[in-house]
Design a protein around this motif. Structure first.
Motif, PDB file in Angstrom:
ATOM      1  N   HIS B 329       2.698  -4.227   5.503  1.00 23.59           N
ATOM      2  CA  HIS B 329       2.536  -4.142   4.063  1.00 23.59           C
ATOM      3  C   HIS B 329       2.732  -2.727   3.489  1.00 23.59           C
ATOM      4  O   HIS B 329       2.751  -2.622   2.196  1.00 23.59           O
ATOM      5  CB  HIS B 329       0.988  -4.420   3.906  1.00 23.59           C
ATOM      6  CG  HIS B 329       0.722  -5.680   4.012  1.00 23.59           C
ATOM      7  ND1 HIS B 329       1.020  -6.841   2.742  1.00 23.59           N
ATOM      8  CD2 HIS B 329       0.024  -6.739   4.971  1.00 23.59           C
ATOM      9  CE1 HIS B 329       0.629  -7.910   3.251  1.00 23.59           C
ATOM     10  NE2 HIS B 329       0.196  -7.746   4.286  1.00 23.59           N
ATOM     11  N   GLU B 334       3.411  -3.345  -3.195  1.00 21.24           N
ATOM     12  CA  GLU B 334       2.031  -3.056  -3.397  1.00 21.24           C
ATOM     13  C   GLU B 334       1.401  -2.035  -2.576  1.00 21.24           C
ATOM     14  O   GLU B 334       0.357  -1.199  -2.996  1.00 21.24           O
ATOM     15  CB  GLU B 334       1.388  -4.701  -3.117  1.00 21.24           C
ATOM     16  CG  GLU B 334       1.288  -5.555  -4.274  1.00 21.24           C
ATOM     17  CD  GLU B 334       0.115  -6.375  -3.935  1.00 21.24           C
ATOM     18  OE1 GLU B 334       0.328  -7.632  -4.386  1.00 21.24           O
ATOM     19  OE2 GLU B 334      -0.844  -6.064  -3.271  1.00 21.24           O
ATOM     20  N   GLY B 335       1.753  -1.735  -1.523  1.00 26.05           N
ATOM     21  CA  GLY B 335       1.412  -1.081  -0.418  1.00 26.05           C
ATOM     22  C   GLY B 335       1.864   0.458  -1.019  1.00 26.05           C
ATOM     23  O   GLY B 335       1.028   1.473  -0.667  1.00 26.05           O
ATOM     24  N   GLU B 338      -0.582   1.238  -3.586  1.00 26.72           N
ATOM     25  CA  GLU B 338      -2.116   1.718  -3.061  1.00 26.72           C
ATOM     26  C   GLU B 338      -2.083   2.985  -2.570  1.00 26.72           C
ATOM     27  O   GLU B 338      -3.075   3.450  -2.661  1.00 26.72           O
ATOM     28  CB  GLU B 338      -2.340   0.594  -1.800  1.00 26.72           C
ATOM     29  CG  GLU B 338      -3.772   0.525  -1.567  1.00 26.72           C
ATOM     30  CD  GLU B 338      -4.212  -0.544  -0.831  1.00 26.72           C
ATOM     31  OE1 GLU B 338      -3.726  -1.785  -1.302  1.00 26.72           O
ATOM     32  OE2 GLU B 338      -5.099  -0.489  -0.101  1.00 26.72           O
TER      33      GLU B 338
END
Lengths: 242, 357
Positions: B329, B334-335, B338
Motif C-alpha cells: 500500500h 493513497e499510501g 498518508e
C-alpha cells in the motif's frame, strides 16, 4: 408501553432477541474496561472505501444500512481500530499478545523495530546479491511475517481426555483461530525464554521470524514435534466424541 | 521504476550546482572513512550500510552555505554561519554536506560531531596540569584527535609548529616539527590530550590565513549550543562544573571567536542532545542563551526547513528505487498521501516511518 421500573428489570436480564423492547439508554454505572453495550448500539465502520461509494451505486441493503445508522446510536471505536491503509489485523493481534500490563506503546515499538530489522537484513542481502539471485530474496517484512506465521501453525493438536481413570493425549482438529493463537504464542515464548541474556527482543524476534520463513528454527521444530506426538497417538483418536 | 526525472543519482553530480536541487548525489565510498569517521547521524550510517551506498539530497540550506563559501573574502575575519531549524529538519545532514564539499575543495576540516558529548556523561574528569582551575577530559580529547588524524592525513606533514610546547619535565615538542607528531603524541599520551587539542587549535588558528602554504580552515561544530549553558558534570565536592572550566570547551570557544582569518565557522544548533532546554525550542535566541548569542553575534543564520513538495517526491522516489518501501500500500497514491499526513514532511519522521513500512 410498560412503566420505567418494570422496563429496567427486564432490561437487566435481557437477551439480544428482545430487540423489539430495545431503546437507546446508557446504564447509571458505566463499565470502562470491558465495554458492554446495549445490543441496540451498532458497530462502527472504520474503512474509508465504504464512505466513498456515491449515492447512485448503493445496493438496496447498503441504503437500508445507511438509513439505520442515521437513526441508531453507534458504539465508540476501540483504540486499535484505524482507517489507515497500513492496518493489519494479524499484526494487531500479535501486538496485543506481546503486550504486558496494557503497555501497547512498548509492544508496538518492539514490533516496528522487528519489521525494520528484518527489512534491513533482507535489503542488505538484496543489494549485495548478484543479478540472478535478486528475485529470490523476499524483502517485504509483512510478507515474511505472514509466511513465517503460516509455517509455524500446527495442523493438528492434542487434547487431554479422561477415559477409565487415565488421561490420554488425543489428536483433535484445531480451528483457525486456535492455530493462529498457538503459532503466535510459541513464537513469543521462544523469543522471551531461549535467548542470550543481552539480546534484545526485537533482534531475537527478527532472527526467529526469518528462520521460520525458511522453515528452520525452534518454533517450526516445536510444531513438528507436536505433529509427531499426534501421529504416534493415532490409536486414541476414537476417544474424541465431537 | 522512476516515474519522473525528479531524482537522479550519479557520481557525476558534484553536489554544489543550483539546478540539482532536490536530487541526490552519491558520496564516493572511499570518502566515507576519511571525511566522516565521526559526524554522521547514526540512522544515516545504518542507511548507508543497508543500501551499500551513501546518497545525500542537495537542499537549499547547504547550497546557500556553499555559495557563501565560494564568494567569501578570506583575508577578512572569519564569517560564522549558524544552521537552525525544528527537530529532524536536516541540520546535521546539511552540515555534513558542506563538510564534504570543503574537503573536496582541499580545505582543512575541523569537525566536532557533537559539542554536547563534551559537557555530559564524562567518566574521567582530571584537573588540568596547565591551568589550576580547569578540568581535562582525556577520553573525549584522544577520541577526537584520532578522528582528526584520519580526516586530515595530508595536512599533518605539511603544517609546521611555530612554538615550542613543553608537556612534562622530559617531554616537549620543538617548533618546526610537523603537526602529525603533535597529534600522535596526543593520541598516545592520553593524560595530556586535552592540552594537545588546545595546542592544535591554536596552531591552526595562527596559520590558517597565511600567504605561504596557506590553507583554508573550516570549523564545523554540531550542537554548538552546548558550549554555553550548563553541564551535568560535577566536581568531587558535588558542585556543578561550568562549561568555561573545561579545557576543551574553553579552547573551542576561542576557535569560534572571529579574531582569525582564512576560513569559516559553520555551526548547528541542536535541541536533541542539549541539557536543560525545552523540547519545543529551536530558535538561536532560545537555545544559545544570552551568553552564547553575544559570543556568536554577528553570525549568518541559515534556516533549515522541512521538505518541500519537490523534495518529498524526490525522497519518496529514492526509497522506492532502493527497494526500501516494501508495504504494497505504501507504493500507491493513497499510501503516499498518508505518509505526507503522518510525517508532515519532516525528514527524520519520514525516515522512521518508511523504515517499518
Amino acid at each position: 408501553m410498560a412503566s420505567t421500573s418494570g422496563l429496567r428489570t427486564t432490561l437487566s436480564k435481557m437477551a439480544a432477541s428482545l430487540t423489539g423492547l430495545l431503546k437507546p439508554w446508557t446504564p447509571r454505572v458505566l463499565l470502562v474496561r470491558w465495554s458492554r453495550y446495549n445490543p441496540y448500539y451498532l458497530e462502527p465502520e472504520p474503512r474509508k472505501e465504504v464512505y466513498h461509494i456515491p449515492e447512485t451505486e448503493l445496493t438496496p441493503e447498503q441504503k437500508e444500512e445507511r438509513e439505520l445508522k442515521s437513526v441508531r446510536p453507534i458504539k465508540a471505536a476501540t483504540n486499535s481500530v484505524t482507517s489507515s491503509v497500513f492496518n493489519d489485523p494479524v499484526l494487531s493481534k500479535f501486538v496485543n499478545m506481546m503486550m504486558k500490563d496494557g503497555d501497547k506503546i512498548i509492544a508496538k515499538g518492539i514490533i516496528t523495530q522487528t519489521l525494520e530489522n528484518m527489512k534491513r537484513k533482507q535489503v542488505e542481502k538484496y543489494h549485495k546479491a548478484p543479478e540472478g539471485k535478486k528475485a529470490e530474496i523476499e524483502c517485504n517484512p509483512y510478507a515474511i511475517f505472514h509466511q513465517a506465521l503460516e509455517n509455524c501453525k500446527p495442523v493438528i493438536g492434542l487434547a487431554s481426555i479422561q477415559k477409565g481413570g487415565k488421561f490420554y493425549q488425543v489428536p483433535i482438529p484445531l480451528t483457525d483461530n486456535r492455530r493462529r493463537f498457538l503459532a503466535m504464542k510459541w513464537m513469543i515464548t521462544e523469543c522471551r525464554d531461549n535467548k542470550h541474556r543481552r539480546t534484545l527482543m526485537y533482534e531475537k524476534l527478527s532472527q526467529e521470524l526469518l528462520a521460520a520463513f525458511s522453515k528452520e528454527g525452534n518454533v517450526v521444530k516445536r510444531k513438528h514435534e507436536l505433529h509427531k506426538m499426534a501421529e504416534s497417538n493415532r490409536a486414541y483418536a476414537h476417544y474424541r466424541w465431537w | 521504476i522512476l516515474k519522473g526525472q525528479r531524482y537522479i543519482y550519479s557520481t557525476r553530480l558534484s553536489g554544489d550546482s543550483e539546478q540539482h536541487q532536490g536530487q541526490y548525489y552519491t558520496v564516493p565510498p572511499s570518502h566515507f572513512h576519511t571525511v566522516f569517521p565521526h559526524g554522521l547521524p547514526p540512522r544515516y550510517q545504518q542507511q548507508v550500510k543497508t543500501f551499500n551506498e551513501g546518497c545525500v539530497m542537495v537542499r537549499q540550506p547547504a547550497l546557500e552555505l556553499i555559495s557563501h563559501l565560494k564568494r567569501a573574502d578570506y583575508s577578512k575575519p572569519t564569517l560564522r554561519y549558524l544552521l537552525y531549524g525544528v527537530k529532524g529538519s536536516g541540520k546535521t545532514m546539511s552540515l555534513c554536506h558542506t563538510v564534504h564539499y570543503c574537503s573536496t575543495q582541499g580545505w582543512l576540516v575541523l569537525h566536532i560531531p557533537d559539542a554536547h558529548l563534551w559537557v555530559k556523561n564524562c567518566k574521567e574528569l582530571l584537573p588540568s596540569s596547565y591551568h589550576a582551575s580547569r578540568f581535562d577530559q582525556p577520553i573525549q580529547a584522544s577520541n577526537w584527535l584520532r578522528n582528526f588524524r584520519t580526516t586530515n592525513e595530508n595536512f599533518l606533514s605539511k603544517i609546521k609548529l611555530r612554538q615550542r610546547y613543553v608537556w612534562t619535565k622530559r617531554e616537549s615538542t620543538e617548533e618546526g616539527q610537523p603537526l602529525g607528531e603533535l597529534v600522535d603524541m596526543g593520541v598516545s599520551r592520553v593524560k595530556s590530550s586535552s592540552d594537545v587539542v588546545g595546542a592544535v587549535l591554536k596552531e591552526l588558528r595562527l596559520q590558517a590565513g597565511g600567504t605561504e602554504g596557506g590553507f583554508r580552515l573550516a570549523v564545523a561544530v554540531d550542537g554548538v549550543n552546548g558550549l554555553w549553558g550548563r553541564t551535568t558534570l560535577k566536581k568531587e565536592d558535588k558542585s556543578p562544573v561550568a562549561p568555561e572550566e573545561l579545557t576543551l570547551v574553553h579552547n573551542l570557544r576561542k576557535m569560534i571567536n572571529n579574531d582569525w582569518c582564512g576560513g569559516a565557522v559553520i555551526a548547528t544548533l541542536s535541541q536533541t542532545g542539549s541539557l536543560y532546554a525545552p523540547s519545543s525550542a529551536y530558535l538561536p535566541q532560545e537555545l544559545l542563551g544570552e551568553e552564547g548569542f553575544d559570543s556568536m553575534d554577528p553570525f549568518i543564520p541559515v534556516p533549515v526547513s522541512l521538505y518541500s513538495e519537490k523534495e518529498f517526491e524526490s525522497c519518496y522516489l529514492y526509497y522506492l528505487d532502493r527497494h526500501w518501501l516494501q508495504h504494497p500500500h505504501s507504493q500507491t497514491e493513497e499510501g503516499k498521501k498518508e505518509l505526507i499526513f503522518l510525517s508532515n514532511r519532516n525528514p527524520s519522521v519520514l525516515e522512521r516511518l518508511c523504515a517499518f513500512l
